[in-house]
Design a protein around this motif. Structure first.
Motif, short mmCIF file in Angstrom:
data_model
loop_
_atom_site.label_atom_id
_atom_site.label_comp_id
_atom_site.label_asym_id
_atom_site.label_seq_id
_atom_site.Cartn_x
_atom_site.Cartn_y
_atom_site.Cartn_z
N THR A 230 0.68 -1.46 0.28
CA THR A 230 0.17 0.35 0.25
C THR A 230 0.79 1.16 -0.18
O THR A 230 0.48 2.96 -0.80
CB THR A 230 -0.95 0.09 1.45
N PHE A 231 2.02 1.12 0.87
CA PHE A 231 3.41 2.31 0.79
C PHE A 231 3.81 2.44 -0.76
O PHE A 231 3.63 3.37 -1.10
CB PHE A 231 3.98 2.46 1.73
N ASN A 232 3.84 1.50 -1.34
CA ASN A 232 3.78 1.68 -2.35
C ASN A 232 3.45 1.94 -3.39
O ASN A 232 3.89 3.04 -4.30
CB ASN A 232 4.88 -0.08 -2.92
N VAL A 233 2.17 1.66 -3.47
CA VAL A 233 1.56 2.12 -4.47
C VAL A 233 1.48 3.65 -4.24
O VAL A 233 1.39 4.05 -5.35
CB VAL A 233 -0.33 1.36 -4.65
N ALA A 234 1.04 4.21 -3.03
CA ALA A 234 1.38 5.55 -3.08
C ALA A 234 2.03 6.46 -2.86
O ALA A 234 2.36 7.31 -2.98
CB ALA A 234 0.30 5.37 -1.43
N ALA A 235 3.46 5.21 -3.18
CA ALA A 235 4.86 6.52 -3.12
C ALA A 235 4.92 6.94 -2.23
O ALA A 235 5.32 8.42 -2.81
CB ALA A 235 4.60 7.19 -4.22
N LYS A 236 4.50 6.41 -1.43
CA LYS A 236 4.72 7.51 -0.06
C LYS A 236 4.75 6.60 1.55
O LYS A 236 3.82 5.56 1.31
CB LYS A 236 3.43 8.55 0.57
N GLN A 237 5.40 7.06 2.50
CA GLN A 237 5.74 5.84 3.72
C GLN A 237 5.24 6.23 4.81
O GLN A 237 6.18 7.57 4.95
CB GLN A 237 7.26 5.17 3.36
N VAL A 238 5.42 6.27 5.70
CA VAL A 238 5.17 6.14 7.22
C VAL A 238 5.74 4.97 7.47
O VAL A 238 5.46 3.56 7.88
CB VAL A 238 4.03 7.13 7.72
N GLN B 18 -5.81 10.19 -8.12
CA GLN B 18 -4.18 10.48 -8.16
C GLN B 18 -3.69 10.22 -8.86
O GLN B 18 -3.76 8.47 -9.00
CB GLN B 18 -3.70 10.72 -6.44
N THR B 19 -2.37 10.55 -9.40
CA THR B 19 -1.43 9.61 -10.18
C THR B 19 0.07 10.07 -9.56
O THR B 19 0.45 11.01 -8.59
CB THR B 19 -1.10 10.50 -11.33
N THR B 20 0.28 8.39 -8.62
CA THR B 20 1.48 8.10 -8.37
C THR B 20 2.46 7.37 -8.94
O THR B 20 2.11 6.86 -10.41
CB THR B 20 0.88 7.65 -6.54
N GLN B 21 4.27 7.27 -8.27
CA GLN B 21 5.08 6.68 -8.90
C GLN B 21 5.16 6.14 -8.19
O GLN B 21 6.17 6.06 -7.56
CB GLN B 21 5.91 7.64 -10.12
N PRO B 22 4.07 4.95 -8.86
CA PRO B 22 5.36 3.39 -7.36
C PRO B 22 7.23 3.24 -7.04
O PRO B 22 6.79 2.77 -9.17
CB PRO B 22 4.01 2.89 -7.58
#
Ligand code: CA
Length: 323
Positions: free
Chosen positions: A52-60, A308-312
């Motif tokens: 899920t973090f990967n597809v959002a290209a964002k990590q917590v 929203q467009t993300t770049q995994p």
């Protein structure tokens, strides 16, 4: 002002969507996620959250919590969710959880936020119960606890009486409702079944959105769709993402009321049943229960997010093949 929150999750299917909402909604300040035993194998849940973090290209930060309920053996919902991600996989090298235990992380984040931390609990309540056992004042330190669980005088899902999260760890749920949190409940029935099911029409719209997020949504919801349709639910169910949505967009709640909520722990027949008393039985209210939402607004909230467009950074595979 961004809304600081932590999501306590047993990551499979709609938990993934809930985490995406926490990561990608502009007003959310997601401080971390805490993992609890629930839907599928614990280590699989960790992988689902990292994907899920990967597809959002964002990590917590991800903190690992209780691998078992307080006193009972773990029971899974793998018959409903499969692996919870529709067979998706990826290279997990470099994706590591934090060393700090989830319960300690919850207490620390509550301290750091000085009365402003919100917690959205969308799995069994084991971690939340342990936090309040370790430090009873945690209940008053948390600004708002949103709990997905139980049914409001309506049918369960894992048994006739009980919804899964409360069934898996009823003792934890009882502790949490006795602890004095400012708590809002997102029940399974009737709310989720009436207003947070995405039928084939909505799923077809999502399938036509050409973003990694929408493709991911379709994968993680696929196993649950098949199960739901086999038991007469006309689509995928989204109580976990609804729980994040009502914290971030309180205007989505169109009707709620004060209840006394208590959890059955003694009976096997009604294990995990949530008795939701609506104010006429002489019991003090300890929770707000959501009764109705703006269902179109909730659907649009998720559709906007999935657009929203993300770049995994990593490619996903299914059964070893790149997709
Ligand atoms: Ca969940």
């Amino acid at each position: 002002m961004p809304i600081p929150l932590v999501i306590d999750t047993d990551t499979a299917q709609d938990d993934c969507v809930a985490i995406l909402a926490g990561l990608l909604t502009p007003e959310a300040d997601l401080r971390g996620i805490t993992m609890v035993a629930g839907n599928v194998g614990f280590d699989r849940q960790v992988k689902n959250a990292f994907m899920t973090f990967n597809v959002a290209a964002k990590q917590v930060p991800m903190y690992l919590g209780s691998r078992l309920p307080l006193v009972r053996p773990w029971e899974s919902a793998e018959n409903v969710h499969g692996d919870g991600a529709g067979g998706l996989d990826m290279d997990f090298s470099g994706f590591e959880p934090e060393a700090e235990h989830a319960v300690d992380a919850l207490l620390r984040m509550a301290d750091e936020a000085a009365g402003e931390l919100n917690v959205v609990a969308i799995g069994p309540l084991t971690n939340i119960a342990l936090a309040v056992r370790k430090r009873p004042e945690f209940a008053s330190q948390v600004k708002h606890l949103v709990v997905m669980g139980g049914s409001n005088n309506a049918r369960g899902n894992i048994t006739a009486a009980a919804e899964f999260n409360f069934y898996v760890d009823p003792e934890a749920a009882k502790i949490v409702f006795d602890a004095g949190f400012n708590v809002t409940v997102v029940p399974w029935a009737p709310l989720t079944l009436k207003q947070a099911v995405f039928g084939r029409d909505v799923l077809d719209r999502i399938a036509q959105i050409e973003t990694p997020l929408a493709h991911f949504f379709t994968s993680v919801c696929s196993a649950t769709l098949a199960f739901d349709e086999s038991v007469g639910i006309p689509g995928t169910t989204h109580p976990d993402s609804l729980s994040v949505a009502v914290l971030l967009r309180p205007e989505l709640v169109t009707k709620s009321a004060q209840y006394n909520v208590d959890i059955e722990t003694g009976s096997e027949l009604t294990r995990g049943y949530a008795a939701m008393s609506w104010g006429v039985h002489g019991l003090a209210a300890n929770a707000t229960v959501i009764e109705e939402i703006d269902a179109d607004g909730f659907r649009d909230f998720l559709l906007d997010m999935l657009g929203q467009t993300t770049q995994p950074p990593r490619e996903f595979t299914v059964a070893g093949s790149k997709i």
